[in-house]
Design an enzyme around this catalytic site. Structure first.
Site, PDB file in Angstrom:
ATOM      1  N   LYS A 197       0.867  -1.197   0.000  1.00 22.13           N
ATOM      2  CA  LYS A 197       0.000   0.000   0.000  1.00 22.13           C
ATOM      3  C   LYS A 197       0.892   1.232   0.000  1.00 22.13           C
ATOM      4  O   LYS A 197       1.520   1.553   1.013  1.00 22.13           O
ATOM      5  CB  LYS A 197      -0.923   0.058   1.217  1.00 22.13           C
ATOM      6  CG  LYS A 197      -2.001   1.143   0.974  1.00 22.13           C
ATOM      7  CD  LYS A 197      -2.656   1.657   2.215  1.00 22.13           C
ATOM      8  CE  LYS A 197      -1.940   2.802   2.871  1.00 22.13           C
ATOM      9  NZ  LYS A 197      -1.802   4.021   2.074  1.00 22.13           N
ATOM     10  N   GLU A 273      10.269   1.334  10.402  1.00 25.44           N
ATOM     11  CA  GLU A 273      11.266   2.373  10.124  1.00 25.44           C
ATOM     12  C   GLU A 273      10.535   3.701  10.275  1.00 25.44           C
ATOM     13  O   GLU A 273       9.664   4.026   9.472  1.00 25.44           O
ATOM     14  CB  GLU A 273      11.848   2.187   8.725  1.00 25.44           C
ATOM     15  CG  GLU A 273      12.570   0.844   8.622  1.00 25.44           C
ATOM     16  CD  GLU A 273      13.433   0.680   7.374  1.00 25.44           C
ATOM     17  OE1 GLU A 273      13.207   1.383   6.388  1.00 25.44           O
ATOM     18  OE2 GLU A 273      14.328  -0.177   7.416  1.00 25.44           O
ATOM     19  N   CYS A 307      13.697  11.243   6.265  1.00 26.57           N
ATOM     20  CA  CYS A 307      13.753  10.783   7.663  1.00 26.57           C
ATOM     21  C   CYS A 307      15.139  11.024   8.254  1.00 26.57           C
ATOM     22  O   CYS A 307      15.281  11.278   9.444  1.00 26.57           O
ATOM     23  CB  CYS A 307      13.392   9.306   7.741  1.00 26.57           C
ATOM     24  SG  CYS A 307      14.396   8.257   6.687  1.00 26.57           S
ATOM     25  N   GLU A 401      10.333  16.506  14.762  1.00 21.78           N
ATOM     26  CA  GLU A 401      10.628  16.261  13.357  1.00 21.78           C
ATOM     27  C   GLU A 401       9.782  17.203  12.506  1.00 21.78           C
ATOM     28  O   GLU A 401       8.564  17.056  12.437  1.00 21.78           O
ATOM     29  CB  GLU A 401      10.310  14.800  13.000  1.00 21.78           C
ATOM     30  CG  GLU A 401      10.682  14.460  11.578  1.00 21.78           C
ATOM     31  CD  GLU A 401      10.292  13.046  11.170  1.00 21.78           C
ATOM     32  OE1 GLU A 401       9.183  12.603  11.480  1.00 21.78           O
ATOM     33  OE2 GLU A 401      11.129  12.394  10.501  1.00 21.78           O
TER      34      GLU A 401
HETATM   35  P1  NAD Z   1       2.473   8.243   7.854  1.00 25.53           P
HETATM   36  O1  NAD Z   1       2.752   7.442   9.075  1.00 25.53           O
HETATM   37  O2  NAD Z   1       1.461   9.313   7.921  1.00 25.53           O
HETATM   38  O3  NAD Z   1       1.985   7.279   6.668  1.00 25.53           O
HETATM   39  C1  NAD Z   1       2.784   6.234   6.176  1.00 25.53           C
HETATM   40  C2  NAD Z   1       1.884   5.190   5.555  1.00 25.53           C
HETATM   41  O4  NAD Z   1       1.081   4.598   6.570  1.00 25.53           O
HETATM   42  C3  NAD Z   1       0.917   5.717   4.505  1.00 25.53           C
HETATM   43  O5  NAD Z   1       0.844   4.772   3.469  1.00 25.53           O
HETATM   44  C4  NAD Z   1      -0.383   5.799   5.267  1.00 25.53           C
HETATM   45  O6  NAD Z   1      -1.528   5.685   4.449  1.00 25.53           O
HETATM   46  C5  NAD Z   1      -0.264   4.586   6.173  1.00 25.53           C
HETATM   47  N1  NAD Z   1      -1.077   4.634   7.388  1.00 25.53           N
HETATM   48  C6  NAD Z   1      -1.381   5.712   8.140  1.00 25.53           C
HETATM   49  N2  NAD Z   1      -2.123   5.334   9.210  1.00 25.53           N
HETATM   50  C7  NAD Z   1      -2.296   3.993   9.120  1.00 25.53           C
HETATM   51  C8  NAD Z   1      -2.970   3.020   9.903  1.00 25.53           C
HETATM   52  N3  NAD Z   1      -3.635   3.349  11.016  1.00 25.53           N
HETATM   53  N4  NAD Z   1      -2.932   1.735   9.511  1.00 25.53           N
HETATM   54  C9  NAD Z   1      -2.264   1.367   8.409  1.00 25.53           C
HETATM   55  N5  NAD Z   1      -1.616   2.239   7.604  1.00 25.53           N
HETATM   56  C10 NAD Z   1      -1.620   3.538   7.960  1.00 25.53           C
HETATM   57  O7  NAD Z   1       3.883   8.778   7.366  1.00 25.53           O
HETATM   58  P2  NAD Z   1       4.180   9.771   6.132  1.00 25.53           P
HETATM   59  O8  NAD Z   1       3.740  11.134   6.516  1.00 25.53           O
HETATM   60  O9  NAD Z   1       3.678   9.161   4.870  1.00 25.53           O
HETATM   61  O10 NAD Z   1       5.784   9.715   6.054  1.00 25.53           O
HETATM   62  C11 NAD Z   1       6.618  10.583   6.731  1.00 25.53           C
HETATM   63  C12 NAD Z   1       7.200   9.901   7.963  1.00 25.53           C
HETATM   64  O11 NAD Z   1       7.907   8.735   7.566  1.00 25.53           O
HETATM   65  C13 NAD Z   1       8.221  10.763   8.689  1.00 25.53           C
HETATM   66  O12 NAD Z   1       8.028  10.638  10.077  1.00 25.53           O
HETATM   67  C14 NAD Z   1       9.552  10.138   8.284  1.00 25.53           C
HETATM   68  O13 NAD Z   1      10.606  10.336   9.182  1.00 25.53           O
HETATM   69  C15 NAD Z   1       9.190   8.702   8.198  1.00 25.53           C
HETATM   70  N6  NAD Z   1      10.161   7.980   7.380  1.00 25.53           N
HETATM   71  C16 NAD Z   1      11.025   7.109   7.990  1.00 25.53           C
HETATM   72  C17 NAD Z   1      11.989   6.444   7.235  1.00 25.53           C
HETATM   73  C18 NAD Z   1      12.953   5.476   7.869  1.00 25.53           C
HETATM   74  O14 NAD Z   1      13.583   4.743   7.142  1.00 25.53           O
HETATM   75  N7  NAD Z   1      13.079   5.451   9.182  1.00 25.53           N
HETATM   76  C19 NAD Z   1      12.063   6.678   5.854  1.00 25.53           C
HETATM   77  C20 NAD Z   1      11.168   7.584   5.276  1.00 25.53           C
HETATM   78  C21 NAD Z   1      10.208   8.227   6.039  1.00 25.53           C
END
Ligand code: NAD
Length: 503
Positions: A197, A273, A307, A401
């Protein structure tokens, strides 16, 4: 950013450019077929540079999650993919990687239009890295040695790395295809089947990848893609699904907690992650040119939506003023604009919602220091590179962040103070050190509670190394054998090699 549109059949299914006047349309890919949702609902992907819809996407829900997991389960239980040798899978995955490179323009434009990433990054970095992720894990699964333990009793024990089953992969929007491949590639290489997804803000490249996977010969049902939102939607339907064997998630730390709870309800192993608050420590003996060069890239690449972004910089006091002056000059020289223009270094933020969040941090800068520059460009959701030079070390800008092009620079006096500053964070993803003192580099690396330390460099990765975060930055590690542990069911086999000893 996403907007739900009324049920419609306005677009032509096809390429990321589409016929003029019609929005190109992208469906789920389930069991080898690109399909629309049972409900007929779609949503729009908004180009953050024009703030207009540019593609129309099938909006999935429980029904699509169920269909995709069932297809992946069938392909796992009955299909050829888990039963092929890793070498045979390797051949197919390399063909897939070749197709990704052949379709680099289409894939790169998809991510650039979905989230505003400069085309030089999506085409020059993300597409090749996506292909490399597939090639690397295909090679690693096929070629890496496994340990055999000869035992004094006359037995040998060896470990099989059997495929784990159905993998659910949930991805964020900041490096769409690249982070999706970081999950899908090891899952496929070790013989699993996948339901991906993508983030709702960046859906398009996932459908293109799934189409190409079929063209490469990855069997139907092995790599499925479903689109839609996370909470109380297709995302939670997947992570709460009882017929799933692994969940791999990248996204915000708060979402990670929700997904960990869903996984624990079904006792499903989960890899998380999560967010970060990367710190750069610049000692007075650092090569300043190198430190500035990497520090600029570390915060302004992808408009800070990384990130690993080096969003808090600590500079040893004797170098502080010179560092700030040169850093601000370098930030001022960056080219901001249309992400489709190859000259652009900083594009708009990914969505209106994200802009509002980052703008909120920008608007409170007065409370913690001075901003050097910022502004809004054209129609897009732009925030220009923003530097907060401050003696403070505990502002909201240093703790939270922001995920945008805003960086703090603060002075420090001792090595111990620098270590404490880096570690005094809820996050523990990564840090950078700039120093010419080798002993100090090793000593400080050992003292930092983070998943990765870069010394005199940044972003460089060996894909065999562990990648992940400490504290609120994640649970588990991926990369090389760490991915093998997660995406397989390791099994010990004990063989009697010699006749049993007489009793
Ligand atoms: P997010 O958590 O809002 O969403 C990520 C994904 O999770 C999306 O596909 C979203 O639809 C899904 N999602 C959201 N709520 C959910 C739920 N309750 N159940 C199942 N799926 C759900 O994150 P974002 O805003 O898309 O991404 C940015 C974040 O990602 C930042 O905090 C960044 O640091 C982190 N990030 C971490 C890494 C790493 O490797 N550690 C890499 C890239 C981004």
């Amino acid at each position: 950013m996403t907007t739900v549109l009324p049920t419609a059949a306005t677009g032509a299914s096809g390429t990321a450019t589409g016929p003029e006047g019609l929005l190109p349309r992208f469906g789920h890919v389930i069991d080898g077929v690109e399909v629309q949702s049972a409900s007929g609902e779609v949503f729009a992907s908004i180009d953050p540079y024009t703030r207009k819809p540019w593609a129309e996407i099938a909006l999935g829900g429980q029904a699509e999650a169920d269909l995709a997991v069932a297809a992946a389960r069938r392909a796992f239980d009955e299909g050829p993919w888990p039963r092929m040798t890793a070498g045979a899978r390797r051949t197919v995955i390399h063909r897939f990687a070749d197709l990704l490179i052949e379709h680099a323009d289409e894939l790169a434009l998809a991510d650039t239009r979905d989230m505003g990433k400069p085309i030089t990054q999506s085409k020059g970095n993300d597409v090749p890295r996506t292909a490399l992720n597939f090639r690397f894990f295909a090679d690693h699964a096929a070629l890496s040695p496994a340990e055999v333990l000869p035992m004094d009793s006359g037995h040998h024990t060896y470990t099989r790395f059997d495929p784990a089953g159905v993998v659910v992969a949930i991805a964020p929007w900041n490096f769409p295809m690249m982070l999706e491949s970081w999950k899908v590639a090891p899952a496929l290489a070790w013989g699993n089947t996948v339901v991906l997804k993508p983030a709702e803000d960046t859906p398009v490249s996932a459908t293109i990848m799934a189409r190409l996977a079929l063209e490469a010969g990855i069997p139907p049902g092995v790599f499925n893609v479903v689109h839609g939102y996370g909470p109380e939607s297709v995302g939670s339907a997947l992570t709460e699904h009882p017929d799933v064997d692994r969940i791999t998630f990248t996204g915000e730390s708060g979402t990670g907690k929700i997904i960990a709870r869903a996984a624990s309800a079904n006792l499903v192993p989960v890899s998380l992650e999560l967010g970060g608050k990367g710190a750069n420590v610049v000692f007075a003996d650092a090569e300043i040119e190198n430190a500035i060069d990497w520090s600029i890239k570390a915060i302004f690449t992808n408009a800070g939506q990384v990130c690993l972004a080096g969003s808090r910089i600590y500079v040893e006091r004797p170098l502080y003023e010179e560092f700030v002056d040169r850093f601000v000059a370098a930030a001022n020289a960056m080219t901001i604009g249309d992400p489709k223009d190859p000259a652009t270094q900083i594009g708009p933020l990914a969505s209106g919602e994200h802009y509002t969040k980052v703008r909120g941090y920008y608007d409170t800068i007065g409370e913690s220091g001075g901003s050097q520059l910022s502004g809004s460009l054209g129609e897009g959701w732009f925030i220009a590179p923003t530097v907060i030079a401050t003696p403070d070390s505990d502002s909201v800008h240093q703790r939270e962040e922001i995920f945008g092009p805003i960086v703090t620079i603060s002075p420090f006096d001792t090595e111990e103070e620098a270590v404490n500053l880096v570690n005094d964070s809820p996050y523990g993803l990564n840090a950078m050190l700039f120093t010419e003192n080798l002993t100090r580099a090793h000593r400080v690396s050992a003292a930092l509670v983070v998943g990765t330390v870069w010394v005199n460099c940044f972003f460089i990765r060996d894909l065999r190394a562990p990648f992940g975060g400490a504290k609120a930055s994640g649970v588990g590690r991926e990369g090389g054998n760490f991915s093998r542990e997660f995406f397989t069911e390791p099994k010990a086999v004990v063989m009697q090699m010699l006749p049993p000893a007489p009793h």
